[in-house]
Design an enzyme around this catalytic site. Structure first.
Site, PDB file in Angstrom:
ATOM      1  N   ARG A 147       0.988  -1.207  -0.055  1.00  0.00           N
ATOM      2  CA  ARG A 147       0.114  -0.046  -0.121  1.00  0.00           C
ATOM      3  C   ARG A 147       0.791   1.327   0.053  1.00  0.00           C
ATOM      4  NH1 ARG A 147      -5.821  -0.011   2.428  1.00  0.00           N
ATOM      5  NH2 ARG A 147      -6.420  -2.275   1.972  1.00  0.00           N
ATOM      6  N   TYR A 150       0.474   4.447  -2.537  1.00  0.00           N
ATOM      7  CA  TYR A 150      -0.590   5.277  -1.904  1.00  0.00           C
ATOM      8  C   TYR A 150      -0.389   6.250  -0.734  1.00  0.00           C
ATOM      9  CZ  TYR A 150      -5.718   6.586  -1.354  1.00  0.00           C
ATOM     10  OH  TYR A 150      -6.854   7.224  -1.227  1.00  0.00           O
ATOM     11  N   LYS A 154       0.316  10.130  -0.203  1.00  0.00           N
ATOM     12  CA  LYS A 154      -0.473  10.769   0.470  1.00  0.00           C
ATOM     13  C   LYS A 154       0.207  11.551   1.611  1.00  0.00           C
ATOM     14  CE  LYS A 154      -4.493  10.709  -1.716  1.00  0.00           C
ATOM     15  NZ  LYS A 154      -5.392  11.293  -2.458  1.00  0.00           N
ATOM     16  N   ASN A 179     -13.392   5.616   4.347  1.00  0.00           N
ATOM     17  CA  ASN A 179     -14.062   4.883   3.148  1.00  0.00           C
ATOM     18  C   ASN A 179     -15.417   5.643   2.973  1.00  0.00           C
ATOM     19  OD1 ASN A 179     -12.445   2.854   4.641  1.00  0.00           O
ATOM     20  ND2 ASN A 179     -13.296   1.668   2.977  1.00  0.00           N
ATOM     21  N   ARG A 191     -13.404  -2.120  -4.849  1.00  0.00           N
ATOM     22  CA  ARG A 191     -13.599  -1.695  -3.385  1.00  0.00           C
ATOM     23  C   ARG A 191     -14.767  -2.388  -3.040  1.00  0.00           C
ATOM     24  NH1 ARG A 191     -12.353   4.674  -3.109  1.00  0.00           N
ATOM     25  NH2 ARG A 191     -12.581   4.610  -5.126  1.00  0.00           N
ATOM     26  N   PHE A 196     -19.425  -5.989  -3.530  1.00  0.00           N
ATOM     27  CA  PHE A 196     -20.524  -6.556  -2.877  1.00  0.00           C
ATOM     28  C   PHE A 196     -22.048  -6.284  -3.700  1.00  0.00           C
ATOM     29  CE2 PHE A 196     -18.999  -7.326   1.593  1.00  0.00           C
ATOM     30  CZ  PHE A 196     -18.175  -8.082   1.157  1.00  0.00           C
ATOM     31  N   THR A 215     -12.701  -4.338  10.187  1.00  0.00           N
ATOM     32  CA  THR A 215     -13.917  -3.506  10.306  1.00  0.00           C
ATOM     33  C   THR A 215     -13.288  -2.220   9.615  1.00  0.00           C
ATOM     34  OG1 THR A 215     -12.765  -2.040  12.164  1.00  0.00           O
ATOM     35  CG2 THR A 215     -14.428  -4.000  12.474  1.00  0.00           C
ATOM     36  N   PRO A 279      -5.645  -3.320   6.578  1.00  0.00           N
ATOM     37  CA  PRO A 279      -5.728  -3.018   8.006  1.00  0.00           C
ATOM     38  C   PRO A 279      -7.231  -3.578   8.568  1.00  0.00           C
ATOM     39  CG  PRO A 279      -5.679  -0.997   6.510  1.00  0.00           C
ATOM     40  CD  PRO A 279      -5.917  -2.104   5.554  1.00  0.00           C
ATOM     41  N   ARG A 282     -10.935   0.232  11.313  1.00  0.00           N
ATOM     42  CA  ARG A 282     -10.620   1.643  10.846  1.00  0.00           C
ATOM     43  C   ARG A 282     -11.928   2.181  11.156  1.00  0.00           C
ATOM     44  NH1 ARG A 282      -9.894   2.070   4.974  1.00  0.00           N
ATOM     45  NH2 ARG A 282      -7.711   1.778   5.005  1.00  0.00           N
TER      46      ARG A 282
HETATM   47  P1  NAD Z   1     -11.718   8.166  -8.358  1.00  0.00           P
HETATM   48  O1  NAD Z   1     -10.657   7.100  -8.915  1.00  0.00           O
HETATM   49  O2  NAD Z   1     -13.193   8.027  -8.679  1.00  0.00           O
HETATM   50  O3  NAD Z   1     -11.442   9.648  -8.676  1.00  0.00           O
HETATM   51  C1  NAD Z   1     -10.170   9.971  -8.716  1.00  0.00           C
HETATM   52  C2  NAD Z   1     -10.046  10.731 -10.018  1.00  0.00           C
HETATM   53  O4  NAD Z   1      -8.604  11.309 -10.214  1.00  0.00           O
HETATM   54  C3  NAD Z   1     -10.304  10.181 -11.382  1.00  0.00           C
HETATM   55  O5  NAD Z   1     -11.263  10.683 -12.023  1.00  0.00           O
HETATM   56  C4  NAD Z   1      -8.924  10.051 -12.052  1.00  0.00           C
HETATM   57  O6  NAD Z   1      -9.179   9.924 -13.309  1.00  0.00           O
HETATM   58  C5  NAD Z   1      -8.299  11.436 -11.525  1.00  0.00           C
HETATM   59  N1  NAD Z   1      -6.843  11.206 -11.796  1.00  0.00           N
HETATM   60  C6  NAD Z   1      -6.059  10.316 -11.082  1.00  0.00           C
HETATM   61  N2  NAD Z   1      -4.609  10.566 -11.604  1.00  0.00           N
HETATM   62  C7  NAD Z   1      -4.629  11.751 -12.186  1.00  0.00           C
HETATM   63  C8  NAD Z   1      -3.575  12.515 -12.815  1.00  0.00           C
HETATM   64  N3  NAD Z   1      -2.501  12.306 -12.636  1.00  0.00           N
HETATM   65  N4  NAD Z   1      -3.929  13.591 -13.508  1.00  0.00           N
HETATM   66  C9  NAD Z   1      -5.309  14.104 -13.522  1.00  0.00           C
HETATM   67  N5  NAD Z   1      -6.407  13.305 -13.256  1.00  0.00           N
HETATM   68  C10 NAD Z   1      -5.987  12.127 -12.391  1.00  0.00           C
HETATM   69  O7  NAD Z   1     -11.445   7.975  -6.758  1.00  0.00           O
HETATM   70  P2  NAD Z   1     -12.271   8.798  -5.466  1.00  0.00           P
HETATM   71  O8  NAD Z   1     -12.922   7.817  -4.726  1.00  0.00           O
HETATM   72  O9  NAD Z   1     -13.276   9.795  -6.231  1.00  0.00           O
HETATM   73  O10 NAD Z   1     -11.141   9.560  -4.829  1.00  0.00           O
HETATM   74  C11 NAD Z   1     -11.141  10.856  -4.947  1.00  0.00           C
HETATM   75  C12 NAD Z   1      -9.925  11.239  -3.931  1.00  0.00           C
HETATM   76  O11 NAD Z   1     -10.383  10.872  -2.652  1.00  0.00           O
HETATM   77  C13 NAD Z   1      -8.581  10.832  -4.329  1.00  0.00           C
HETATM   78  O12 NAD Z   1      -7.408  11.714  -4.070  1.00  0.00           O
HETATM   79  C14 NAD Z   1      -8.604   9.692  -2.925  1.00  0.00           C
HETATM   80  O13 NAD Z   1      -7.237   9.339  -2.646  1.00  0.00           O
HETATM   81  C15 NAD Z   1      -9.583  10.195  -1.919  1.00  0.00           C
HETATM   82  N6  NAD Z   1      -9.930   9.493  -1.080  1.00  0.00           N
HETATM   83  C16 NAD Z   1     -11.211   8.547  -1.547  1.00  0.00           C
HETATM   84  C17 NAD Z   1     -11.699   7.753  -0.373  1.00  0.00           C
HETATM   85  C18 NAD Z   1     -12.940   6.950  -1.025  1.00  0.00           C
HETATM   86  O14 NAD Z   1     -13.397   6.085   0.037  1.00  0.00           O
HETATM   87  N7  NAD Z   1     -13.429   7.019  -1.986  1.00  0.00           N
HETATM   88  C19 NAD Z   1     -11.201   7.564   0.904  1.00  0.00           C
HETATM   89  C20 NAD Z   1      -9.951   8.156   0.884  1.00  0.00           C
HETATM   90  C21 NAD Z   1      -9.466   9.349   0.099  1.00  0.00           C
HETATM   91  N1  UDP Z   2     -13.197  -6.866   0.994  1.00  0.00           N
HETATM   92  C1  UDP Z   2     -13.761  -8.039   0.930  1.00  0.00           C
HETATM   93  N2  UDP Z   2     -14.439  -8.466  -0.320  1.00  0.00           N
HETATM   94  C2  UDP Z   2     -14.287  -7.675  -1.567  1.00  0.00           C
HETATM   95  C3  UDP Z   2     -13.595  -6.730  -1.301  1.00  0.00           C
HETATM   96  C4  UDP Z   2     -12.881  -5.697  -0.317  1.00  0.00           C
HETATM   97  O1  UDP Z   2     -13.912  -8.533   1.898  1.00  0.00           O
HETATM   98  O2  UDP Z   2     -14.775  -7.991  -2.592  1.00  0.00           O
HETATM   99  C5  UDP Z   2     -12.481  -6.236   2.051  1.00  0.00           C
HETATM  100  C6  UDP Z   2     -11.116  -6.004   2.054  1.00  0.00           C
HETATM  101  O3  UDP Z   2     -10.314  -7.198   2.214  1.00  0.00           O
HETATM  102  C7  UDP Z   2     -10.940  -5.119   3.209  1.00  0.00           C
HETATM  103  C8  UDP Z   2     -12.492  -4.434   3.219  1.00  0.00           C
HETATM  104  O4  UDP Z   2     -13.230  -5.245   2.593  1.00  0.00           O
HETATM  105  O5  UDP Z   2     -10.894  -5.637   4.424  1.00  0.00           O
HETATM  106  C9  UDP Z   2     -12.458  -2.956   2.690  1.00  0.00           C
HETATM  107  O6  UDP Z   2     -11.587  -2.947   1.488  1.00  0.00           O
HETATM  108  P1  UDP Z   2     -11.878  -1.790   0.530  1.00  0.00           P
HETATM  109  O7  UDP Z   2     -10.854  -2.423  -1.033  1.00  0.00           O
HETATM  110  O8  UDP Z   2     -13.009  -1.350   0.100  1.00  0.00           O
HETATM  111  O9  UDP Z   2     -11.075  -0.678   0.667  1.00  0.00           O
HETATM  112  P2  UDP Z   2      -9.960  -0.216   1.953  1.00  0.00           P
HETATM  113  O10 UDP Z   2     -10.828   0.006   3.392  1.00  0.00           O
HETATM  114  O11 UDP Z   2      -9.129  -1.590   2.402  1.00  0.00           O
HETATM  115  O12 UDP Z   2      -9.138   0.792   1.510  1.00  0.00           O
END
Ligand code: NAD
Ligand code: UDP
Length: 316
Positions: A147, A150, A154, A179, A191, A196, A215, A279, A282
């Site tokens: 991981r 990423y 960040k 999440n 994810r 699911f 969790t 993890p 969380r």
């Molecule tokens: P996502 O993949 O749907 O969106 C990310 C966007 O960034 C995409 O449209 C992708 O094309 C664009 N992108 C990636 N690299 C790029 C680059 N080099 N130049 C231009 N565009 C680029 O993901 P998301 O879930 O919407 O996540 C958005 C942000 O939130 C991310 O920074 C992610 O790390 C953060 N985040 C999301 C979650 C979550 O649960 N969804 C949790 C924690 C943090």
């Molecule tokens: N997971 C799972 N089945 C799936 C996809 C994910 O059991 O089909 C589990 C994964 O191992 C993790 C949790 O669900 O423990 C959340 O995973 P996710 O990929 O959504 O993101 P994370 O919270 O780990 O960033």
């Protein structure tokens, strides 16, 4: 305000654009579509207050005219090693967008004397040894683990954001997002909630990695976007957790999804699919967000899942 949203064609970014436009701001999305999709912003095409530029923000970003605010969301976000859209399959792009992309996005903020918000992540806490996670916790991260591309990107992004604040005096904000789920997540994102929901709607067993006792705490996207919007308007420079503190096991999540979708196929435990660096627990501590932003999630898991199920049903 005229607001630049990097990653605005992604899941969270596109919902953020909707909110910003609803609040009468003008929005410029810069996105290279590596994990996002034009489908997410198709409903905004043709509006005078919305612009899209296809560009990789790891390269120099040029925006003509003024920019009042930069919201930097560009980054792959799914940890799934089997999905082509997960960061394990995009390791260099993920490191570059977290490091070079954040540097370039901060450069735009500096050049335009605008404010800046970074979408950071709970992954900066790694596999946490403190529970729930407070912003003051420094984390438990393996710098060379699966991981790390990423997590460390960040962590660097947070560090350079604070450096631009302290050294250049830029008004910066850091959201540590936990999440988040909702409509427009990629069906093949990998994810847990998209997996699911697709499985349940196809009446297949839900694939639980490991024993399902790990969790997570899931926040509905509208709540998250509201938190981002409040943080954006705040005076806060230190990181703020944004997420839903309602923690549950993956087992419990699976049972809820199967009940809501009436999926007869049950679950399948896949002991060997659980990544070693996954993890175990969380849960955000959101006291700071409550205090500083007067924010807490309003949408419970069932309500959020039902809205997401409707969207997935339409797209499957
Ligand atoms: P996502 O993949 O749907 O969106 C990310 C966007 O960034 C995409 O449209 C992708 O094309 C664009 N992108 C990636 N690299 C790029 C680059 N080099 N130049 C231009 N565009 C680029 O993901 P998301 O879930 O919407 O996540 C958005 C942000 O939130 C991310 O920074 C992610 O790390 C953060 N985040 C999301 C979650 C979550 O649960 N969804 C949790 C924690 C943090
Ligand atoms: N997971 C799972 N089945 C799936 C996809 C994910 O059991 O089909 C589990 C994964 O191992 C993790 C949790 O669900 O423990 C959340 O995973 P996710 O990929 O959504 O993101 P994370 O919270 O780990 O960033």
């Amino acid at each position: 305000m005229k607001i630049l949203v990097t990653g605005g064609a992604g899941f969270i970014g596109s919902h953020l654009c909707d909110r910003l436009l609803q609040e009468n701001h003008e929005v410029i999305v810069v996105d290279n579509l590596i994990t996002g999709s034009l489908d997410n912003i198709a409903h905004l095409a043709g509006r005078e207050d919305f612009h899209f530029i296809k560009h990789d923000v790891s390269n120099f970003i040029y925006i003509p005219g003024k920019v009042d605010y930069v919201m930097h969301l560009a980054s792959p976000a799914s940890p799934n090693p089997n999905s082509p859209f997960g960061y394990p399959q995009l390791p260099i792009q993920t490191l570059k967008v977290g490091a070079l992309g954040t540097h370039n996005a901060l450069g735009v903020a500096r050049a335009h004397n605008s404010q800046f918000l970074l979408a950071s992540t709970s992954e900066v806490y790694g596999d946490p040894q403190q529970h729930p996670q407070k912003e003051s916790y420094w984390g438990h991260v393996d710098p060379v683990g699966p991981r790390s591309v990423y997590d460390e990107a960040k962590r660097f992004a947070e560090a350079i954001t604070m450096a631009y604040h302290r050294y250049h005096g830029i008004e910066t904000h850091i959201a540590r997002i936990f999440n988040t789920y909702g409509p427009r997540m990629r069906l093949d994102d990998g994810r847990v909630i998209p997996n699911f929901l697709c499985q349940a709607l196809r009446e297949e067993p839900l694939t639980i990695y490991g024993d399902g006792n790990q969790t997570r705490s899931f926040c509905y996207v509208d709540d998250l976007v509201d938190g981002l919007y409040r943080l954006m308007l705040s005076q806060e420079h230190e990181p703020v957790n944004l997420g839903n503190p309602h923690e549950m096991s993956i087992q419990e999540l699976a049972l809820t999804v199967n009940r809501l979708t009436k999926n007869p196929a049950g679950v399948q435990l896949l002991a060997d699919q659980r990544a070693p660096a996954d993890p175990q627990q969380r849960q955000p501590d959101i006291h700071r967000a409550k205090e500083i932003l007067d924010w807490e999630p309003q949408i419970d898991l069932e309500e959020g899942l039902l809205k997401t199920i409707d969207d997935f049903r339409r797209r499957l």
